[in-house]
Motif scaffolding. Structure first.
Motif, PDB file in Angstrom:
ATOM      1  N   VAL A 168       0.830  -1.198   0.000  1.00 11.38           N
ATOM      2  CA  VAL A 168       0.000   0.000   0.000  1.00 11.38           C
ATOM      3  C   VAL A 168       0.869   1.254   0.000  1.00 11.38           C
ATOM      4  CG1 VAL A 168      -1.838   1.264   1.196  1.00 11.38           C
ATOM      5  CG2 VAL A 168      -1.779  -1.239   1.287  1.00 11.38           C
ATOM      6  N   LEU A 169       0.478   2.212  -0.835  1.00 15.55           N
ATOM      7  CA  LEU A 169       1.110   3.526  -0.859  1.00 15.55           C
ATOM      8  C   LEU A 169       0.037   4.565  -0.560  1.00 15.55           C
ATOM      9  CD1 LEU A 169       3.600   5.315  -1.445  1.00 15.55           C
ATOM     10  CD2 LEU A 169       2.852   5.383  -3.843  1.00 15.55           C
ATOM     11  N   GLY A 170       0.214   5.301   0.533  1.00 12.99           N
ATOM     12  CA  GLY A 170      -0.718   6.360   0.895  1.00 12.99           C
ATOM     13  C   GLY A 170      -0.214   7.698   0.390  1.00 12.99           C
ATOM     14  N   ALA A 171      -1.112   8.512  -0.159  1.00 14.19           N
ATOM     15  CA  ALA A 171      -0.716   9.808  -0.719  1.00 14.19           C
ATOM     16  C   ALA A 171      -1.552  10.922  -0.109  1.00 14.19           C
ATOM     17  CB  ALA A 171      -0.874   9.802  -2.237  1.00 14.19           C
ATOM     18  N   ASP A 172      -0.899  12.049   0.173  1.00 13.77           N
ATOM     19  CA  ASP A 172      -1.599  13.191   0.752  1.00 13.77           C
ATOM     20  C   ASP A 172      -0.808  14.454   0.436  1.00 13.77           C
ATOM     21  OD1 ASP A 172      -3.904  13.307   3.206  1.00 13.77           O
ATOM     22  OD2 ASP A 172      -2.686  15.103   2.945  1.00 13.77           O
ATOM     23  N   VAL A 173      -1.515  15.586   0.402  1.00 17.01           N
ATOM     24  CA  VAL A 173      -0.857  16.862   0.100  1.00 17.01           C
ATOM     25  C   VAL A 173      -0.222  17.488   1.335  1.00 17.01           C
ATOM     26  CG1 VAL A 173      -2.386  17.343  -1.840  1.00 17.01           C
ATOM     27  CG2 VAL A 173      -3.011  18.152   0.457  1.00 17.01           C
ATOM     28  N   ASP A 174      -0.506  16.939   2.528  1.00 23.29           N
ATOM     29  CA  ASP A 174      -0.012  17.500   3.784  1.00 23.29           C
ATOM     30  C   ASP A 174       1.311  16.835   4.150  1.00 23.29           C
ATOM     31  OD1 ASP A 174       0.529  18.266   6.375  1.00 23.29           O
ATOM     32  OD2 ASP A 174      -1.554  18.173   7.042  1.00 23.29           O
ATOM     33  N   PRO A 175       2.452  17.534   3.991  1.00 23.46           N
ATOM     34  CA  PRO A 175       3.747  16.898   4.271  1.00 23.46           C
ATOM     35  C   PRO A 175       3.943  16.537   5.735  1.00 23.46           C
ATOM     36  CG  PRO A 175       4.024  19.238   3.786  1.00 23.46           C
ATOM     37  CD  PRO A 175       2.599  18.906   3.484  1.00 23.46           C
ATOM     38  N   GLU A 176       3.384  17.324   6.651  1.00 25.54           N
ATOM     39  CA  GLU A 176       3.531  17.003   8.073  1.00 25.54           C
ATOM     40  C   GLU A 176       2.798  15.708   8.412  1.00 25.54           C
ATOM     41  OE1 GLU A 176       2.429  20.202  10.610  1.00 25.54           O
ATOM     42  OE2 GLU A 176       3.909  21.604   9.787  1.00 25.54           O
ATOM     43  N   THR A 198       3.578   9.029   0.580  1.00 22.05           N
ATOM     44  CA  THR A 198       4.194   9.991  -0.331  1.00 22.05           C
ATOM     45  C   THR A 198       3.300  11.229  -0.448  1.00 22.05           C
ATOM     46  OG1 THR A 198       5.020  10.313  -2.592  1.00 22.05           O
ATOM     47  CG2 THR A 198       3.047   8.978  -2.345  1.00 22.05           C
ATOM     48  N   THR A 199       3.905  12.322  -0.880  1.00 22.72           N
ATOM     49  CA  THR A 199       3.129  13.524  -1.216  1.00 22.72           C
ATOM     50  C   THR A 199       2.940  13.649  -2.718  1.00 22.72           C
ATOM     51  OG1 THR A 199       5.160  14.829  -1.237  1.00 22.72           O
ATOM     52  CG2 THR A 199       3.904  14.798   0.823  1.00 22.72           C
ATOM     53  N   SER A 200       3.387  12.652  -3.471  1.00 26.67           N
ATOM     54  CA  SER A 200       3.356  12.718  -4.936  1.00 26.67           C
ATOM     55  C   SER A 200       2.216  11.874  -5.504  1.00 26.67           C
ATOM     56  CB  SER A 200       4.692  12.228  -5.508  1.00 26.67           C
ATOM     57  OG  SER A 200       4.604  12.072  -6.909  1.00 26.67           O
ATOM     58  N   THR A 201       1.239  12.536  -6.105  1.00 30.93           N
ATOM     59  CA  THR A 201       0.170  11.808  -6.774  1.00 30.93           C
ATOM     60  C   THR A 201       0.709  11.060  -7.995  1.00 30.93           C
ATOM     61  OG1 THR A 201      -1.425  13.482  -6.065  1.00 30.93           O
ATOM     62  CG2 THR A 201      -2.112  12.017  -7.826  1.00 30.93           C
ATOM     63  N   ALA A 202       1.704  11.637  -8.650  1.00 32.48           N
ATOM     64  CA  ALA A 202       2.300  10.973  -9.810  1.00 32.48           C
ATOM     65  C   ALA A 202       2.903   9.630  -9.412  1.00 32.48           C
ATOM     66  CB  ALA A 202       3.359  11.877 -10.437  1.00 32.48           C
ATOM     67  N   GLU A 203       3.581   9.601  -8.268  1.00 32.24           N
ATOM     68  CA  GLU A 203       4.149   8.342  -7.780  1.00 32.24           C
ATOM     69  C   GLU A 203       3.038   7.344  -7.480  1.00 32.24           C
ATOM     70  OE1 GLU A 203       6.985   6.607  -4.156  1.00 32.24           O
ATOM     71  OE2 GLU A 203       6.448   8.739  -4.229  1.00 32.24           O
ATOM     72  N   ASP A 253     -19.603  19.206   0.083  1.00 39.06           N
ATOM     73  CA  ASP A 253     -18.653  19.900  -0.776  1.00 39.06           C
ATOM     74  C   ASP A 253     -17.767  18.840  -1.442  1.00 39.06           C
ATOM     75  OD1 ASP A 253     -16.726  21.428  -1.982  1.00 39.06           O
ATOM     76  OD2 ASP A 253     -16.298  22.674  -0.237  1.00 39.06           O
ATOM     77  N   LEU A 254     -17.913  18.669  -2.742  1.00 33.98           N
ATOM     78  CA  LEU A 254     -17.210  17.617  -3.471  1.00 33.98           C
ATOM     79  C   LEU A 254     -15.920  18.095  -4.132  1.00 33.98           C
ATOM     80  CD1 LEU A 254     -20.253  15.857  -5.188  1.00 33.98           C
ATOM     81  CD2 LEU A 254     -19.134  15.285  -3.028  1.00 33.98           C
ATOM     82  N   ARG A 255     -15.481  19.295  -3.804  1.00 39.09           N
ATOM     83  CA  ARG A 255     -14.290  19.832  -4.481  1.00 39.09           C
ATOM     84  C   ARG A 255     -13.062  18.971  -4.263  1.00 39.09           C
ATOM     85  NH1 ARG A 255     -13.528  25.606  -2.206  1.00 39.09           N
ATOM     86  NH2 ARG A 255     -14.342  24.539  -0.350  1.00 39.09           N
ATOM     87  N   PHE A 256     -12.905  18.441  -3.058  1.00 36.62           N
ATOM     88  CA  PHE A 256     -11.699  17.668  -2.761  1.00 36.62           C
ATOM     89  C   PHE A 256     -11.728  16.312  -3.460  1.00 36.62           C
ATOM     90  CE2 PHE A 256     -12.485  20.470   0.933  1.00 36.62           C
ATOM     91  CZ  PHE A 256     -11.348  21.270   0.819  1.00 36.62           C
ATOM     92  N   VAL A 257     -12.914  15.709  -3.546  1.00 38.82           N
ATOM     93  CA  VAL A 257     -13.044  14.458  -4.291  1.00 38.82           C
ATOM     94  C   VAL A 257     -12.754  14.695  -5.764  1.00 38.82           C
ATOM     95  CG1 VAL A 257     -14.630  12.636  -4.988  1.00 38.82           C
ATOM     96  CG2 VAL A 257     -14.690  13.482  -2.645  1.00 38.82           C
ATOM     97  N   GLU A 258     -13.350  15.739  -6.315  1.00 35.71           N
ATOM     98  CA  GLU A 258     -13.142  16.039  -7.723  1.00 35.71           C
ATOM     99  C   GLU A 258     -11.673  16.344  -8.012  1.00 35.71           C
ATOM    100  OE1 GLU A 258     -15.816  19.258  -8.112  1.00 35.71           O
ATOM    101  OE2 GLU A 258     -17.606  17.990  -8.379  1.00 35.71           O
ATOM    102  N   ALA A 259     -11.029  17.103  -7.118  1.00 33.09           N
ATOM    103  CA  ALA A 259      -9.625  17.449  -7.319  1.00 33.09           C
ATOM    104  C   ALA A 259      -8.742  16.205  -7.252  1.00 33.09           C
ATOM    105  CB  ALA A 259      -9.173  18.467  -6.268  1.00 33.09           C
ATOM    106  N   ALA A 260      -9.046  15.301  -6.321  1.00 34.69           N
ATOM    107  CA  ALA A 260      -8.254  14.069  -6.198  1.00 34.69           C
ATOM    108  C   ALA A 260      -8.391  13.212  -7.447  1.00 34.69           C
ATOM    109  CB  ALA A 260      -8.696  13.292  -4.959  1.00 34.69           C
TER     110      ALA A 260
END
Length: 446
Positions: free
Chosen positions: A26-34, A67-72, A96-103
């Motif tokens: 499993v690889l977990g991805a998120d925009v929050d580096p902390e 990782t913080t990389s969606t490309a990875e 609010d579906l903005r975050f789902v749509e953006a992901a």
């Protein structure tokens, strides 16, 4: 199997750790580096019983990394779980579906053009009915989309993830169903039911389930109001009702009502979504369920005011609990914190204790005072409010605490304290809906 989890908040972090514990890579991805740094070190960024051990075991095994990389993430696997939040839209309560749509958009942009296997994107966020169909258009031919709602209870999330009551998969193709059956094979082999259905039904299962649970909670709290007016006992009423298997005892627990990030948000979003379909009358009762739930907070404040002589000015109030429920440090839409703040605004000197949620509560309610232990919280208190039913509070010695307060009076808004033991120690215990413990309603006041 190789899987990714896009979004490592509450749902995503638990899901990623569980999938790795089942044996997947499993690889977990998120925009929050902390957050990613904490998870990489095996530290949950929030309190959830059992998650720390599960997460560290998965990370140490090498089956889970972040990782913080969606490309990875897009290159790593052909099965991607989207677990980002769907907060309420200000003013309407709709999701609010903005975050789902953006992901979904970002993942789609990075999917390789050539792959050895078909790509499946699996939504786990709580969304309005029809979301899967709309998002499928954003994916185009890059991937297929399925919906696999989560049913995690805060405080019991590890248990719910590793031994779920059911797995619901909304799929549009046989191969997608087969892929998800393979993902969850370690659980279905243990007897967990796998319910395959269309995406719209899968979306609706989560919303309908939470709405039904909220209805049961608000119903028994409405009965508690009637018990106050008539002299009936709400706990005996709930026990007798729950003995009927058609009703069942689950969620027939009177008290301060529900809060957190799921039930309040989901019933409002469900009502808003159905109203958009032109079927508002079908779920009009959900607005009343929400109103009954909110009213429990005001009833508790009014009862507390009555018990200190009608005015909080100059009174010292000790509050036990800030989290919306025990086993969690989540204070989102917390009934306990709402009552504490309301009492403070009406002139009381309020001190609050919570074994896990004090830091989060202090961040959103900085005007409240927080004490490091129960003794300091209740020192010279004119009234104690028991608002979150942590087991630590049930285990308190009422005789010892009676030596600390100014007046040995307590409101058990969660109906979990041993009333006989507290009364024997000299306390006056008030529990809404219980005639022997609550002030009867007179002239509209509790």
């Amino acid at each position: 199997m190789r899987l990714t989890v896009i979004g490592t908040g509450y749902v995503g972090a638990v899901h990623a750790a569980c999938m790795a514990d089942l044996g997947h890579q499993v690889l977990g991805a998120d925009v929050d580096p902390e957050r990613i740094a904490a998870l990489t070190a095996g530290r949950p960024p929030f309190f959830e019983p059992g998650l720390g051990g599960l997460l560290k075991r998965a990370v140490d095994s090498g089956r889970l990394r972040f990782t913080t990389s969606t490309a990875e993430a897009a290159r790593f696997a052909a099965t991607h779980f989207v677990c980002v939040g769907t907060p309420p839209l200000p003013g309407s309560g709709a999701a609010d579906l903005r975050f789902v749509e953006a992901a979904v958009d970002e993942l789609t942009a990075h999917l390789p053009e050539e792959r050895d296997e078909r790509v499946l994107v699996v939504g786990r966020s709580t969304v309005p009915v029809g979301t899967t169909q709309r998002l499928a258009g954003r994916l185009g031919t890059a991937a297929d989309l399925a919906w696999n709602p989560e049913f995690l209870r805060e405080g019991c999330a590890v248990q719910d993830a590793t031994r779920p009551l059911r797995i619901v998969a909304g799929v549009g193709a046989a191969w997608a169903e087969a892929r998800l059956r393979e993902v969850y094979a370690p659980l279905t082999r243990l007897g967990t039911p796998f319910v395959a259905t269309d995406p719209a039904t899968a979306e609706l299962v989560k919303l309908a389930s939470n709405s039904f649970l909220a209805t049961k909670v608000s119903f028994i709290n409405a009965m508690a109001e009637i018990c106050d007016a008539t002299g009936a006992d709400v706990l005996t009423l709930a026990r007798a009702m729950g003995a009927d298997p058609r009703i069942g005892p689950g969620c027939l627990v009177p008290g301060l009502g529900f809060g957190g990030s799921c039930l309040p948000k989901d019933i409002r979003a469900f009502a808003a979504g159905v109203e958009d379909l032109g079927l508002g009358e079908s779920v009009a009762f959900l607005r009343q369920i929400d109103a009954i739930n909110s009213r429990q907070r005001l009833r508790t404040v009014e009862l507390a005011a009555h018990l200190v002589g009608g005015s909080f000015t100059g009174r010292r109030i000790g509050v036990l609990g800030a989290a919306f429920k025990p086993g969690s440090d989540d204070v989102r839409d917390s009934p306990a914190l709402a009552v504490a703040e309301a009492v403070r605004r009406r002139g009381a000197h309020v001190r609050v204790h919570d074994p896990e949620a004090a830091d989060n509560a202090r961040a959103v309610r900085p005007a409240l005072l927080f004490a490091p232990d129960v003794t300091k919280t209740c020192d010279q208190a004119d009234l104690v409010l028991h608002l979150t039913d942590w087991p630590q509070y049930r285990d308190l010695d009422p005789a010892e605490l009676a030596q600390v307060v100014r007046t040995p009076a307590i409101v058990d808004a969660r109906h979990t304290l041993d009333a006989a033991a507290w009364r024997a120690a000299g306390w006056t215990l008030h529990a809404p809906g219980r005639p022997r413990h609550a002030v009867r309603r007179q002239g509209g006041a509790p």
